[in-house]
Design a protein around this motif. Sequence first.
Motif, PDB file in Angstrom:
ATOM      1  N   LEU A   9       0.814  -1.211   0.000  1.00 45.19           N
ATOM      2  CA  LEU A   9       0.000   0.000   0.000  1.00 45.19           C
ATOM      3  C   LEU A   9       0.849   1.263   0.000  1.00 45.19           C
ATOM      4  O   LEU A   9       0.576   2.210  -0.739  1.00 45.19           O
ATOM      5  CB  LEU A   9      -0.933   0.014   1.219  1.00 45.19           C
ATOM      6  N   ARG A 170      -4.895   1.497  -7.117  1.00 43.99           N
ATOM      7  CA  ARG A 170      -5.948   0.492  -7.244  1.00 43.99           C
ATOM      8  C   ARG A 170      -5.437  -0.786  -7.910  1.00 43.99           C
ATOM      9  O   ARG A 170      -5.930  -1.874  -7.639  1.00 43.99           O
ATOM     10  CB  ARG A 170      -7.139   1.060  -8.007  1.00 43.99           C
ATOM     11  N   VAL A 173      -4.170  -2.844  -5.207  1.00 44.38           N
ATOM     12  CA  VAL A 173      -5.278  -3.396  -4.425  1.00 44.38           C
ATOM     13  C   VAL A 173      -5.880  -4.600  -5.147  1.00 44.38           C
ATOM     14  O   VAL A 173      -6.112  -5.656  -4.551  1.00 44.38           O
ATOM     15  CB  VAL A 173      -6.362  -2.326  -4.189  1.00 44.38           C
ATOM     16  N   GLY A 191     -12.189  -3.805  -5.897  1.00 40.41           N
ATOM     17  CA  GLY A 191     -11.066  -2.890  -5.761  1.00 40.41           C
ATOM     18  C   GLY A 191     -11.404  -1.494  -6.231  1.00 40.41           C
ATOM     19  O   GLY A 191     -11.015  -0.506  -5.613  1.00 40.41           O
ATOM     20  N   ASN A 196      -9.463   0.116  -1.382  1.00 38.07           N
ATOM     21  CA  ASN A 196      -8.566  -0.419  -0.358  1.00 38.07           C
ATOM     22  C   ASN A 196      -8.867  -1.883  -0.118  1.00 38.07           C
ATOM     23  O   ASN A 196      -9.992  -2.354  -0.340  1.00 38.07           O
ATOM     24  CB  ASN A 196      -8.653   0.379   0.937  1.00 38.07           C
ATOM     25  N   VAL A 197      -7.854  -2.608   0.310  1.00 36.32           N
ATOM     26  CA  VAL A 197      -7.941  -4.060   0.405  1.00 36.32           C
ATOM     27  C   VAL A 197      -8.944  -4.519   1.461  1.00 36.32           C
ATOM     28  O   VAL A 197      -9.762  -5.410   1.210  1.00 36.32           O
ATOM     29  CB  VAL A 197      -6.546  -4.667   0.701  1.00 36.32           C
TER      30      VAL A 197
END
Length: 325
Positions: A9, A170, A173, A191, A196-197
């Motif tokens: 991230l 993204r 992600v 996603g 966000n995951v």
Amino acid sequence: MTKFLIDSLQPKLVAQFARIIDRKQLAQSYLFVGPKGAGKLALAEWIALRLFCQNVQDGAPCGQCPECERILNHNHPDVMVVKTETQSIKVDDIRGLKQEMSKTGVEGNQRVFVVEDADKMTAGAANSLLKFFEEPVPGMTVILTATSKNQLLPTILSRAQVITFQSPDRSAVIAKLEEGGATSQMARVAGRLTGNVADAQALLASATFQDRVTKVFQLLERLADHEPERFVRVQTQLLPIAKDADSQRQVLALIGLAYADALNQHFQVTSMQQLDLPAIGVLAQRSSAQLTTALQAILTAQVRLSQNVTFQSATEQLMLKLLEG
């Protein structure tokens, strides 16, 4: 060595704090500011892991030693996280944190305190923490996370180092979701909807969400074919899968993703994030003016929904606009 989510991230921030800790230059207070899902809390946890890890490898915590395991299991006596599920963090919520801050370390001199969503603190709660910013204790690191720093007291802002988090890529992600077993299509959908995951994984774990995606995709195929039974389709297909505000927003967002992809494909702009739907190829054959008008209509429907117009009314008007194209 364990690979943490924050590594993908915010790799630059991880590398930056690895250097700071190696040089023993860690500040006593930080404010992590950025959008939801950017990894603010995850980086705070990574810092705690790095400080206490017994087996640091290449500047990173191992994630497997007893110290790391206790932090990951949220039972380390010298690492404390304050969070709330309510709209605000009040003085009572901070009381336990202040008591812990007044103590010496249980197992050493290093201690880490994290306040998640610190911008939710009331003025009283924020003021109650001020003494710890004004009179820092050696070995104590305080990390506040927030989506907006404008809600925090200027006296706190002036004493904390502000670290700004950018929205996660993204593509990263989506790749993470695929690594977790999601299909390419569902990883792209979740996603792109969340960015966000953690939130995307929560969506993918929901059977109702997956059914909602399937039904919306079926509707898009009919829209691409100009099926005239628009109002019937809204009632029979959309209403049962959009019974609350979140699911209603998701339905409109999904339609928006497809039309945005169609416009990109119309202009021959390719992306690994694009949805794999035959309807998008059909829609892409329409004029740029038609597709732009459709996207404007989707945005209007989203605005109307936020203004307490019923979902049925907003989507019936939307279907009419989309089928005019």
